[in-house]
Design a protein around this motif. Structure first.
Motif, PDB file in Angstrom:
ATOM      1  N   VAL A 198       0.424 -17.049  -0.052  1.00 57.80           N
ATOM      2  CA  VAL A 198       1.473 -17.586   0.488  1.00 57.80           C
ATOM      3  C   VAL A 198       2.695 -16.634   0.652  1.00 57.80           C
ATOM      4  O   VAL A 198       3.889 -16.959   0.978  1.00 57.80           O
ATOM      5  N   SER A 199       2.272 -15.322   0.511  1.00 57.10           N
ATOM      6  CA  SER A 199       3.309 -14.053   0.769  1.00 57.10           C
ATOM      7  C   SER A 199       2.555 -12.951   1.040  1.00 57.10           C
ATOM      8  O   SER A 199       1.447 -13.055   1.064  1.00 57.10           O
ATOM      9  N   GLU A 200       3.348 -12.023   1.592  1.00 56.85           N
ATOM     10  CA  GLU A 200       2.756 -10.646   2.011  1.00 56.85           C
ATOM     11  C   GLU A 200       3.190  -9.609   0.855  1.00 56.85           C
ATOM     12  O   GLU A 200       4.384  -9.869   0.274  1.00 56.85           O
ATOM     13  N   SER A 201       2.522  -8.556   0.912  1.00 55.97           N
ATOM     14  CA  SER A 201       3.049  -7.598   0.042  1.00 55.97           C
ATOM     15  C   SER A 201       2.723  -6.220   0.559  1.00 55.97           C
ATOM     16  O   SER A 201       1.844  -6.138   1.786  1.00 55.97           O
ATOM     17  N   ASP A 202       3.183  -4.864   0.140  1.00 57.37           N
ATOM     18  CA  ASP A 202       2.751  -3.660   0.701  1.00 57.37           C
ATOM     19  C   ASP A 202       1.344  -3.373   0.399  1.00 57.37           C
ATOM     20  O   ASP A 202       0.643  -2.427   1.255  1.00 57.37           O
ATOM     21  N   MET A 203       0.516  -3.921  -0.363  1.00 51.09           N
ATOM     22  CA  MET A 203      -0.898  -3.910  -0.612  1.00 51.09           C
ATOM     23  C   MET A 203      -1.243  -2.310  -0.929  1.00 51.09           C
ATOM     24  O   MET A 203      -2.335  -1.995  -0.416  1.00 51.09           O
ATOM     25  N   LYS A 204      -0.263  -1.610  -1.587  1.00 56.88           N
ATOM     26  CA  LYS A 204      -0.694  -0.478  -2.040  1.00 56.88           C
ATOM     27  C   LYS A 204      -0.945  -0.315  -3.409  1.00 56.88           C
ATOM     28  O   LYS A 204      -0.702  -1.424  -4.348  1.00 56.88           O
ATOM     29  N   ALA A 205      -1.862   0.262  -3.917  1.00 57.62           N
ATOM     30  CA  ALA A 205      -2.398   0.413  -5.543  1.00 57.62           C
ATOM     31  C   ALA A 205      -1.957   1.813  -5.899  1.00 57.62           C
ATOM     32  O   ALA A 205      -2.074   2.788  -5.363  1.00 57.62           O
ATOM     33  N   VAL A 206      -1.331   1.576  -7.208  1.00 53.39           N
ATOM     34  CA  VAL A 206      -1.019   2.960  -8.148  1.00 53.39           C
ATOM     35  C   VAL A 206      -1.731   3.091  -9.341  1.00 53.39           C
ATOM     36  O   VAL A 206      -1.987   1.924  -9.807  1.00 53.39           O
ATOM     37  N   ILE A 207      -2.391   4.029  -9.397  1.00 54.23           N
ATOM     38  CA  ILE A 207      -2.985   4.485 -10.976  1.00 54.23           C
ATOM     39  C   ILE A 207      -1.949   5.744 -11.633  1.00 54.23           C
ATOM     40  O   ILE A 207      -2.078   6.604 -10.760  1.00 54.23           O
ATOM     41  N   GLY A 208      -1.417   5.159 -12.468  1.00 55.41           N
ATOM     42  CA  GLY A 208      -0.544   6.003 -13.167  1.00 55.41           C
ATOM     43  C   GLY A 208      -1.272   6.762 -14.437  1.00 55.41           C
ATOM     44  O   GLY A 208      -1.771   6.068 -15.266  1.00 55.41           O
ATOM     45  N   THR A 252      -0.605  10.132 -17.326  1.00 50.16           N
ATOM     46  CA  THR A 252       0.277  10.817 -18.289  1.00 50.16           C
ATOM     47  C   THR A 252       0.748  12.322 -17.709  1.00 50.16           C
ATOM     48  O   THR A 252       1.807  12.877 -17.859  1.00 50.16           O
ATOM     49  N   GLN A 253       0.026  12.597 -16.650  1.00 50.33           N
ATOM     50  CA  GLN A 253       0.300  13.901 -15.871  1.00 50.33           C
ATOM     51  C   GLN A 253       0.288  13.793 -14.372  1.00 50.33           C
ATOM     52  O   GLN A 253       0.483  14.571 -13.619  1.00 50.33           O
ATOM     53  N   GLY A 254       0.533  12.687 -13.796  1.00 48.88           N
ATOM     54  CA  GLY A 254       0.787  12.309 -12.393  1.00 48.88           C
ATOM     55  C   GLY A 254       0.150  10.949 -12.159  1.00 48.88           C
ATOM     56  O   GLY A 254      -0.296  10.100 -12.993  1.00 48.88           O
ATOM     57  N   HIS A 255       0.248  10.621 -10.787  1.00 45.73           N
ATOM     58  CA  HIS A 255      -0.317   9.283 -10.447  1.00 45.73           C
ATOM     59  C   HIS A 255      -0.962   9.345  -8.915  1.00 45.73           C
ATOM     60  O   HIS A 255      -0.633  10.467  -8.134  1.00 45.73           O
ATOM     61  N   ILE A 256      -1.834   8.417  -8.649  1.00 48.06           N
ATOM     62  CA  ILE A 256      -2.612   8.503  -7.566  1.00 48.06           C
ATOM     63  C   ILE A 256      -2.156   7.068  -6.678  1.00 48.06           C
ATOM     64  O   ILE A 256      -2.126   5.851  -7.430  1.00 48.06           O
ATOM     65  N   GLN A 257      -1.988   7.313  -5.569  1.00 47.28           N
ATOM     66  CA  GLN A 257      -1.757   5.822  -4.605  1.00 47.28           C
ATOM     67  C   GLN A 257      -2.769   5.870  -3.665  1.00 47.28           C
ATOM     68  O   GLN A 257      -2.788   6.943  -2.586  1.00 47.28           O
ATOM     69  N   LEU A 258      -3.428   4.665  -3.569  1.00 43.40           N
ATOM     70  CA  LEU A 258      -4.476   4.330  -2.694  1.00 43.40           C
ATOM     71  C   LEU A 258      -3.712   3.970  -1.313  1.00 43.40           C
ATOM     72  O   LEU A 258      -2.785   2.957  -1.752  1.00 43.40           O
ATOM     73  N   SER A 259      -3.982   4.334  -0.127  1.00 48.00           N
ATOM     74  CA  SER A 259      -3.240   4.052   0.965  1.00 48.00           C
ATOM     75  C   SER A 259      -3.550   2.235   1.324  1.00 48.00           C
ATOM     76  O   SER A 259      -4.621   1.842   1.136  1.00 48.00           O
ATOM     77  N   ALA A 260      -2.598   1.848   2.008  1.00 43.87           N
ATOM     78  CA  ALA A 260      -2.623   0.234   2.116  1.00 43.87           C
ATOM     79  C   ALA A 260      -3.451  -0.097   3.432  1.00 43.87           C
ATOM     80  O   ALA A 260      -3.492   0.793   4.436  1.00 43.87           O
ATOM     81  N   PRO A 261      -4.106  -1.179   3.663  1.00 45.47           N
ATOM     82  CA  PRO A 261      -4.305  -1.981   2.346  1.00 45.47           C
ATOM     83  C   PRO A 261      -5.553  -0.998   1.425  1.00 45.47           C
ATOM     84  O   PRO A 261      -6.652  -0.691   1.901  1.00 45.47           O
ATOM     85  N   TRP A 262      -5.196  -1.047   0.127  1.00 48.13           N
ATOM     86  CA  TRP A 262      -5.718  -0.325  -0.689  1.00 48.13           C
ATOM     87  C   TRP A 262      -7.342  -0.655  -0.857  1.00 48.13           C
ATOM     88  O   TRP A 262      -8.228   0.329  -1.186  1.00 48.13           O
TER      89      TRP A 262
END
Length: 324
Positions: free
Chosen positions: A232-242, A244-254
């Protein structure tokens, strides 16, 4: 399997996702789509013409009895997955069954046990596990590229018109956000962090008891996953894996990402990894490899992986009072 050079596919349940899968199957030289089945023969005939498929059946049982078919892709409605998968396995077919595997953990167990009993390959069609971006990100996480992972955030959300009806809002067919799309963010948390120690889930439901939106917090020993599914709503549909030394972001839609970025030491590095077709081809190729190796399950998405995810999903189902 009559011909080791080609693997013959049958498809049952000829809706949107079956069309996407069949389109991707055409991109694989070693794959033959040789049979389709629907209880609506005209629908099956139209589907067969579109994909140049030679055999058309008006019953699933008839397709299961076709000796030419090596593996069946089951893309029927959620509530039918268990019985149809088991029936196909009983008939000596390998099976790729759409997610969610079933609407209960008990049925998921029955399905994997049938695979062992009849010595046939069986896999849940969690196509996201096999796309290049997710495979590579998981490898880099396991190599410690971003240190210890202690945070996962993932959404899967879109707006569906409830007044239009259809399976998403039909409780008998396993409708609702959790089982249709919530399994995706749960999958990402599972492959990154494993089985949680605690799950907290809250939903917004309609008058029929269907979860329209479900938010989940999964607690681990030293990590958390913050997940959401909504129809019933939309989101950016990005995913983040965080980590201790950085983070990874899967591009949308992840869940069908064609790339990802690593943010580390104040630097952002982007990797582009296009999918073959929409991405369903990768899981089909995995099926081929496993069948040729006489495996009854994939090492990348095993029976146990599916059972673990089913158990996690069932706990959430109970928490939000979702009963089919």
């Amino acid at each position: 399997m009559k011909n080791k050079d080609r693997i013959n596919w049958g498809i049952i349940g000829l809706g949107n996702i079956a069309n996407q899968f069949a389109t991707d199957l055409l991109l694989i030289e070693e794959a033959n789509l040789i049979a389709v089945a629907s209880r609506d023969f005209d629908k099956a005939n139209d589907f067969a013409k579109q994909y140049k498929c030679p055999n058309v059946y008006d019953s699933y049982e008839a397709l299961f009895a076709d000796d030419q078919v090596d593996i069946v892709y089951i893309a029927t409605l959620h509530d039918s997955h268990a019985e149809l998968s088991i029936k196909a396995l009983e008939n000596g077919k390998h099976v790729l069954c759409e997610k969610p595997l079933s609407l209960s953990y008990k049925d998921a167990v029955r399905m994997t046990e049938a695979s062992k009993k009849y010595n046939r390959f069986f896999m849940e069609a969690f196509w996201t596990r096999f796309i290049p971006s997710v495979k590579e990100v998981l490898e880099k996480v396991n190599q410690g590229i971003i240190g210890d992972v202690n945070y996962v955030k993932a959404d899967f959300a879109f707006y569906a018109n409830e007044t239009a009806g259809g399976r998403l809002f039909d409780k008998k067919l396993g409708g609702g956000a959790l089982y249709d799309i919530g399994v995706y963010p749960l999958f990402l948390s599972y492959i990154m962090l494993g089985i949680p120690k605690e799950i907290i889930a809250k939903s917004v439901c309609n008058e029929n008891g269907i979860d329209l939106q479900t938010s989940m917090i999964l607690n681990y020993e030293k990590a958390q996953a913050i997940l959401n599914a909504s129809i019933v709503s939309e989101s950016d549909m990005k995913a983040v894996i965080g980590g201790t030394q950085g983070h990874i972001q899967l591009s949308a839609p992840w869940f069908m990402a064609d790339g990802y970025s690593i943010v580390k030491d104040n630097q952002d590095e982007t990797f582009n990894l296009p999918n073959l077709g929409k991405g369903y081809a990768h899981e089909a190729i995995e099926c081929h490899q496993c069948i040729r190796n006489n495996q009854i399950e994939s090492e990348l998405w095993s029976h146990q992986n599916s059972l673990d995810l089913s158990k996690i999903t069932e706990e959430i189902k109970i928490q939000i009072n979702l009963f089919f």
